[in-house]
Design a protein around this motif. Structure first.
Motif, short mmCIF file in Angstrom:
data_model
loop_
_atom_site.label_atom_id
_atom_site.label_comp_id
_atom_site.label_asym_id
_atom_site.label_seq_id
_atom_site.Cartn_x
_atom_site.Cartn_y
_atom_site.Cartn_z
N HIS A 168 99.62 -111.34 23.89
CA HIS A 168 98.19 -111.41 24.16
C HIS A 168 97.97 -112.08 25.49
O HIS A 168 98.76 -112.93 25.89
N TYR A 169 96.89 -111.74 26.12
CA TYR A 169 96.53 -112.38 27.38
C TYR A 169 95.48 -113.43 27.11
O TYR A 169 94.46 -113.16 26.48
N ASN A 170 95.77 -114.64 27.56
CA ASN A 170 94.78 -115.71 27.47
C ASN A 170 94.49 -116.15 28.90
O ASN A 170 95.39 -116.59 29.60
N PRO A 171 93.24 -116.04 29.33
CA PRO A 171 92.94 -116.32 30.74
C PRO A 171 93.29 -117.75 31.16
O PRO A 171 93.51 -118.01 32.35
N PHE A 172 93.36 -118.68 30.20
CA PHE A 172 93.66 -120.06 30.55
C PHE A 172 95.14 -120.40 30.43
O PHE A 172 95.69 -121.16 31.20
N ARG A 173 95.78 -119.82 29.42
CA ARG A 173 97.16 -120.19 29.14
C ARG A 173 98.18 -119.16 29.57
O ARG A 173 99.38 -119.35 29.45
N GLY A 174 97.72 -118.03 30.06
CA GLY A 174 98.64 -116.97 30.43
C GLY A 174 98.99 -116.12 29.22
O GLY A 174 98.26 -116.11 28.23
N ILE A 175 100.13 -115.45 29.30
CA ILE A 175 100.49 -114.54 28.22
C ILE A 175 101.06 -115.31 27.03
O ILE A 175 101.94 -116.15 27.18
N GLU A 176 100.54 -115.01 25.85
CA GLU A 176 101.08 -115.57 24.61
C GLU A 176 101.97 -114.51 23.97
O GLU A 176 101.53 -113.40 23.74
N VAL A 177 103.21 -114.90 23.73
CA VAL A 177 104.18 -113.95 23.20
C VAL A 177 104.29 -114.17 21.69
O VAL A 177 104.44 -115.31 21.25
N ILE A 178 104.24 -113.11 20.91
CA ILE A 178 104.39 -113.23 19.46
C ILE A 178 105.76 -112.67 19.09
O ILE A 178 106.11 -111.57 19.53
N PHE A 179 106.52 -113.44 18.35
CA PHE A 179 107.91 -113.05 18.10
C PHE A 179 108.33 -113.35 16.67
O PHE A 179 107.68 -114.12 15.97
N ARG A 180 109.42 -112.74 16.28
CA ARG A 180 110.06 -113.03 15.01
C ARG A 180 111.49 -113.48 15.34
O ARG A 180 112.21 -112.75 16.04
N VAL A 181 111.87 -114.66 14.86
CA VAL A 181 113.22 -115.14 15.12
C VAL A 181 114.17 -114.47 14.12
O VAL A 181 113.94 -114.52 12.92
#
Ligand code: GDP
Ligand code: MG
Length: 597
Positions: A198-211
């Motif tokens: 996801h793109y967050n204008p304040f925090r940059g890209i948020e990556v969603i993952f499964r370990v």
């Protein structure tokens, strides 16, 4: 890890996936009543309005069962074939799936195609017969259909209603009981699957993952294997309704990661995250670079807005890496961009976002696929054509290749005839026909991708009464007898209306195109001839008759302010119209070739 369950919900559209997801979140107190808002997971405006999930999402629930605490990660998947790669990666992040079937509608197209994806990934399937509260529900028959499809037992099917909440507890219990706990080794080198960002204008890209193996800890130096880029994991955490920062996310679990990545294109869904110092040697299988499938020109309605449009597209690309674009110019429309999209829905989304989020008014030209043109000159040269008007003149052209796909269609036996005629009309060649059950048939076709861009879905839906699942994958380029159909308005060729079509269809499509444009282009102060041509040959002609009355004549020349108001009104009505030569063309006319039937 033995108390984690990762699952997704798969269903045909409108069978109640979002409603049931909300019920699960409420039953596990993941959201309080105050926070509850219909369809929590569909958080983009566009998604709520269209009732579809465009991006996938994940949310974590806590659930106590037989005195033990469990973590349930619900991974939501997009419901459209344009995003099928994201769907496949989300499914790859799970061990189980709730298969939701509407008790009145029974098994439908997407039920089957999503089920196959889940089975390919060895997911445990929990069948849920939903909407049992409906008076029109037909639980016995639909249960039989589910048993036929899955080979499960009657007792395995959970009766539920997202509306009343009936059966929700049983579903939660089944998730714990039936979905296998994740396997994996926390002591192995880190190996995590990116299934969303996801793109967050304040925090940059948020990556969603499964370990899968190992663990991601806050501050760790990590590496994305496909891109080779390294970052620090500035923040990791789990996804509840809000993000909850944690010190680490371990093997088997789902989480998010923030590491100051500014552009979406640095994060590729399907990529493997590993430890930079102690990397795994195994990338998670199934990674693909998603390629744009459909191209179209996007032009500002006002030519002065070109630079604004560029800025807007650049911003959009920061949060949607699957959008590609390059500046181009059109004799008819001036300066604009040739853009690449994942499919037609993606194109519509980009157009809408440009208008809503960036306040741009744009004209989109006829979508096309990417062609390979070979010239006659020796040595033979081939070049990519992403815009029909770039196709060389027929005299210089040796041949044109277009992308082909292998299409799989599953439909009811009753509709096989109609589905086949449609596919043949769309230049498909049948390669296989298999009866899955006496009522359900699988058909395989080789077909030009371009035909899918041109109203294939809608037609398939109509001829099959909605009962046809459709999926495809590319099988390479093939030579086709393609010609460029040009359209002339008032004697002037309008490049933005050109399309590449099969030679045999040129006459029919040219004729229909002229008729359609006559319908779509408003009458003006003069006659407008419309012509369709292949090369120098005119193959069809229509005329839009002149408008007789001058609207300002009503004002008797006297009341200037009234006259101005009227002109102002006319100007407003011009939104999404482009002046080409002296003809006003509405947006709908640029899409005419898609709406010929
Ligand atoms: P999705 O497309 O699978 O996400 O389906 P939605 O959750 O958006 O539901 C589609 C429609 O069915 C909405 O109008 C819901 O209100 C309705 N619906 C969902 N679940 C039930 C149910 O259990 N019973 C009844 N009667 N309607 C339901
Ligand atoms: Mg939904």
């Amino acid at each position: 890890m033995k108390n984690i369950r990762n699952f997704c919900i798969i269903a045909h559209i409108d069978h109640g996936k979002s409603t049931l997801a909300d019920r699960l979140l409420a039953a596990t107190q993941t959201v309080t009543a105050r926070e509850e808002k219909a369809q929590l997971l569909d958080n983009m405006d566009l998604e709520r309005e269209r009732g579809i999930t465009i991006k996938s999402h994940a949310i974590q629930m806590e659930y106590e069962y037989k005195g033990e605490k469990y973590i349930l990660n619900l991974i939501d998947t997009p419901g459209h074939v344009d995003f099928s790669y994201e769907v496949s990666r989300s499914i790859a992040a799970c061990e189980g799936a709730l298969l939701i079937v509407d008790a009145a509608q029974s098994i439908q197209a997407q039920t089957i195609s999503n089920l196959y994806l889940a089975l390919e990934n060895d997911l445990e399937i929990i069948p849920v017969l939903n909407k049992v509260d409906l008076p029109s529900a037909n639980p016995e028959e639909v249960s039989d259909d589910i048993i036929d499809l899955l080979g499960c037992d009657l007792e395995d099917i959970i009766h539920a209603s997202g509306k009343t909440g009936f059966g929700v507890d049983k579903i939660l219990e089944a998730i714990v009981e039936k979905v296998p706990a994740p396997k994996g080794d926390p002591n192995e080198p880190l190996q995590a699957l990116i299934f969303d960002s996801h793109y967050n204008p304040f925090r940059g890209i948020e990556v969603i993952f499964r370990v899968i193996n190992g663990e991601i800890t806050k501050g760790q130096r990590i590496k994305f294997m496909a891109t080779g880029k390294e970052y620090f994991a500035d923040e990791v955490g789990t996804l509840k309704l809000n993000q909850v920062p944690k010190n680490k996310i371990s093997s088997g679990d789902v989480g998010y990661l923030v590491s100051g990545i500014k552009e979406a294109k640095e994060v590729k869904v399907g990529d493997t995250i590993t430890d930079a110092k102690n990397p795994t040697t195994n990338m998670i299988t199934g990674f693909e670079n998603v390629k744009p499938m459909v191209f179209a020109g996007i032009y500002p309605v006002d030519t002065e807005d070109f630079e604004d449009l560029r800025t807007s597209m650049e911003k959009l690309q920061l949060n949607d890496a699957s959008l590609v674009f390059a500046a181009e110019s059109s004799a008819a429309l001036g300066f604009g961009f040739r853009c690449g999209f994942l499919g037609m829905l993606h194109l519509e989304i980009i157009q809408e976002r440009l208008e809503r989020e960036f306040d741009m008014t744009v004209i989109t030209t006829v979508p096309n696929v990417s062609y390979l043109a070979y010239t006659k000159k020796e040595p033979e040269t081939a070049f990519i054509v992403n815009n029909p008007s770039d196709l060389p003149e027929p005299s210089k052209l040796d041949r044109v290749e277009e992308p082909y796909i292998k299409a799989t269609i599953i439909t009811k036996a009753d509709f096989v005839g109609q589905v086949m005629s449609l596919c043949i009309e769309k230049r498909g060649q049948i390669t296989n026909q298999t009866y899955l059950t006496p009522e359900r048939v699988e058909l395989n076709f080789d077909m030009p991708l371009a035909e899918i861009v041109f109203d294939f879905y809608d037609r398939l839906k109509t001829v099959s009464k909605g009962y046809a699942s459709f999926d495809y994958h590319p099988i390479g380029m093939r030579t086709s007898k393609l010609v460029r159909l040009d359209v002339l308005l008032n004697g002037q060729s309008v490049d933005a209306l050109s399309a590449l079509i099969h030679e045999d269809n040129a006459y029919t499509i040219g004729k229909k195109m002229c008729e359609k444009l006559k319908e779509l282009i408003p009458r003006q102060q003069f006659d407008i001839p419309i012509q369709a041509a292949v090369g120098a040959k005119i193959i069809s002609r229509e005329t839009i008759k002149a408008l007789r009355k001058d609207v300002t004549a009503k004002c008797y020349g006297g009341d200037i302010s009234r006259k101005r108001k009227l002109l102002e009104k006319q100007k407003q009505g011009k939104k999404r119209m482009r002046q080409v030569g002296n003809v006003e063309i509405p947006q709908s006319a640029f899409m005419a070739v898609l709406k010929l039937n």
